[in-house]
Scaffold this motif. Structure first.
Motif, short mmCIF file in Angstrom:
data_model
loop_
_atom_site.label_atom_id
_atom_site.label_comp_id
_atom_site.label_asym_id
_atom_site.label_seq_id
_atom_site.Cartn_x
_atom_site.Cartn_y
_atom_site.Cartn_z
N ASP A 233 15.70 7.52 -0.40
CA ASP A 233 14.84 6.68 0.43
C ASP A 233 13.89 5.91 -0.49
O ASP A 233 13.74 6.23 -1.67
N ILE A 234 13.28 4.89 0.05
CA ILE A 234 12.27 4.11 -0.65
C ILE A 234 11.07 3.97 0.27
O ILE A 234 11.23 3.59 1.45
N LEU A 235 9.89 4.26 -0.22
CA LEU A 235 8.67 4.06 0.58
C LEU A 235 8.30 2.58 0.57
O LEU A 235 8.25 1.95 -0.49
N VAL A 236 8.05 2.04 1.74
CA VAL A 236 7.56 0.67 1.86
C VAL A 236 6.05 0.73 1.95
O VAL A 236 5.49 1.33 2.88
N LEU A 237 5.37 0.12 0.97
CA LEU A 237 3.91 0.16 0.91
C LEU A 237 3.32 -1.15 1.40
O LEU A 237 3.88 -2.22 1.15
N GLU A 238 2.19 -1.05 2.06
CA GLU A 238 1.43 -2.25 2.40
C GLU A 238 0.82 -2.79 1.12
O GLU A 238 0.15 -2.06 0.39
N GLY A 239 1.09 -4.04 0.82
CA GLY A 239 0.53 -4.65 -0.38
C GLY A 239 -0.45 -5.74 -0.03
O GLY A 239 -0.82 -5.92 1.14
#
Length: 449
Positions: A233-239
Motif C-alpha cells: 500500500d501507499i499512504l496518500v498524504l495531504e500536502g
C-alpha cells in the motif's frame, strides 16, 4: 538498509511528472520515473481539462514505481490553483472540469462587485483580483448552468479530486483553496459572508485537512490497476497541494524574495500574517496559503506561458533554448507589453496578440521570431522589476536578492535581464523546487509522526 522512497506528483498546465525522492547523507535525491502531457481540450464549446486522463496518468506513474521495485511509502499531489471538480451525493462527478482559461468568466468580476464591494472582498480574502479566480468561475456556473451547482454535494480542487480518486476520501486542502478568493485570510476558513453574499451552497465546502495528515491508503481498485502486490500500500498524504506553495517550500532562500518561474511567474515572500492594506490591494498582491499557518504574499504574473505559446505559434520549430539565444542576439531595444493584459491569457495567436498590443501602443511591431521572443523576455523582466518595487513599498523593506526557482531558472538570458532590470542579486534553483517541496513536506510529516 532499504531506501525509503517518497513520491511527489506535480501536475502543471502542460505536463505532469512523478518524481521519487529519498534522503542520502542528509541530502534530497530525486529521480523522475514518469512524465505525461496535459492540455486544454474543447468540450461543448468550453476549454476543459481531461481530468480522468490525468487520473489515469497518476495511476500509471504509480505502476511504473511498482514495476521498478521502488514503491514509495507515501505520495502527494500538487497542481495549479483555481480550478475545481464538483461531486453529487453519490460522489459522482458533476459536469466537466473547466479550465480557468475558459471565457465563461468574462465580465464576472464586474458583476460580483455589484453584489459585494471589491474592497470588502479583498479585506476578507486578501486575494489578488484575477477574472479566473474560483469565485468568478462559480458565479459563471451559477448563471449559465445552475443545475450543476444545485446537484453538487462536494467541492474539490484538482488535487483534492485526484486524492479522492486514489483513496475514496473527500478532503479540502488550505493552500490550494486559498486561491479561490472564498477563504477568510485571517481565519484560514471558508468565509461565510462571501459564500452567503454570492448565494453559493455552504454544504459543498468542507473543513481543511492539515498539511502532513494521512488522507488514506489506496483503494483496492487503484492497487490492482497500479500492479501492487498483496499487502502493499501507499499512504496518500495531504500536502501543500498548490504548486507554488510547494515551490516556495522547496526554495533555497525562504526568508527573502522568491520568484517561482514557470507557466506562471509568482514573485513574493513568505509572511506570518496576511497583508490586506489599501496599498496591497492597489498593487493587486495576493495572500495565498503556506504550510504552518503562514502566507505567500505575492504577485501572479503571466510568465513563460507567453513564450510557450509563441513557440507553438511557430509550430515548435525552435526550442526554448534557441528562442532565448535568438532573442539575446537582437541589437534593437524591443517594445514592451503588459504581460498581465487579459489578451495574453488564452489568445488564438500569441504572436499576433503581441504585435497588436505594440500597434495599439504606438511601438515598433516585432516581426521575426527573435524579436517576438525578445519582447516577451524584456517584458517579463520589466514586470518583475515593477512587482519588486511594489512589494518593497507594501512591506517597507528592501531586498538584496531574488531566489528564482522552477524550470524558468534555467533560462540564463531571462535571469540576466532580471538582474539588470531589478538591480538584485539572482540566486537560482532548485529548478525542481515544486516537486522537491512536495517531497520534503512528506518527509517532514513522516519524521514528525
Amino acid at each position: 538498509m532499504a531506501v525509503k522512497y517518497y513520491l511527489g506528483i506535480d501536475i502543471g498546465a502542460s505536463s505532469g511528472r512523478h518524481v521519487l525522492g529519498y534522503k542520502e547523507n542528509g541530502e534530497l535525491v530525486m529521480e523522475e520515473v514518469y512524465r505525461f502531457p496535459n492540455q486544454i481540450q474543447n468540450r461543448g464549446g468550453r476549454d476543459c481539462w481531461d481530468i480522468e486522463a490525468l487520473f489515469a496518468h497518476v495511476v500509471e506513474g504509480i505502476r511504473r514505481c511498482a514495476g521498478q521495485q521502488k514503491l514509495p511509502c507515501s505520495l502527494s499531489i500538487d497542481t495549479w490553483g483555481c480550478d475545481f471538480v464538483l461531486l453529487d451525493e453519490q460522489e459522482r462527478r458533476v459536469g466537466d472540469c473547466v479550465s480557468y482559461r475558459d471565457s465563461r468568466v468574462d465580465g464576472m468580476p464586474e458583476k460580483a462587485f455589484q453584489i459585494l464591494a471589491k474592497e470588502k472582498v479583498y479585506q476578507k480574502t486578501g486575494i489578488q483580483f484575477q477574472k479566473f479566480n474560483t469565485l468568478y468561475q462559480l458565479l459563471a456556473l451559477q448563471a449559465m448552468q445552475p443545475e450543476e451547482l444545485a446537484a453538487a454535494a462536494h467541492f474539490l480542487m484538482i488535487p483534492d479530486y485526484l486524492h479522492y480518486r486514489l483513496t475514496g476520501r473527500i478532503t479540502n486542502e488550505y493552500t490550494n483553496a486559498s486561491t479561490t478568493q472564498m477563504v477568510n485570510a485571517a481565519g484560514q476558513v471558508w468565509d461565510e459572508d462571501i459564500l452567503a453574499a454570492f448565494g453559493l451552497p455552504r454544504r459543498i465546502f468542507k473543513g481543511f485537512t492539515p498539511v502532513g495528515e494521512v488522507i488514506g491508503g489506496l483503494t483496492e481498485e487503484v492497487k490492482k490497476a497500479a500492479g501492487l502486490e498483496p499487502g502493499q500500500d501507499i499512504l496518500v498524504l495531504e500536502g501543500a497541494t498548490h504548486d507554488t506553495a510547494s515551490a516556495f517550500a522547496g526554495a533555497r532562500k525562504k526568508e527573502g524574495l522568491i520568484l517561482s518561474s514557470g507557466t506562471w511567474s509568482l514573485l513574493g515572500k513568505i509572511v506570518n500574517t496576511p497583508v490586506v492594506t489599501e496599498m496591497a490591494q492597489k498593487y493587486n498582491f495576493t495572500n495565498e496559503g503556506y504550510p504552518g499557518g503562514r502566507y505567500r504574499l505575492l504577485k501572479n504574473i503571466m510568465g513563460l506561458w507567453m513564450i510557450q505559446e509563441v513557440r507553438r505559434g511557430y509550430e515548435n520549430r525552435y526550442s526554448f533554448a534557441q528562442l532565448a539565444e535568438m532573442a539575446g542576439q537582437c541589437k534593437q531595444k524591443p517594445p514592451l507589453v503588459d504581460v498581465n493584459d487579459d489578451r495574453f491569457l488564452h489568445p488564438d495567436s500569441m504572436i499576433e496578440a503581441i504585435r497588436q498590443y505594440c500597434r495599439e501602443s504606438g511601438q515598433t511591431v516585432p516581426e521575426t521570431a527573435a524579436e517576438i521572443a525578445n519582447t516577451v523576455y524584456h517584458s517579463l523582466a520589466f514586470s518583475y522589476k515593477k512587482a519588486v518595487g511594489e512589494l518593497e513599498s507594501i512591506t517597507g523593506e528592501t531586498y538584496a536578492a531574488i531566489n528564482i526557482v522552477g524550470g524558468g531558472c534555467r533560462n540564463e538570458y531571462l535571469n540576466r535581464l532580471t538582474a539588470q532590470c531589478t538591480g538584485k542579486e539572482i540566486v537560482t534553483g532548485p529548478d525542481e523546487a515544486t516537486v522537491a517541496g512536495n517531497i520534503l513536506l512528506q518527509i517532514k510529516a513522516q519524521e514528525e509522526n
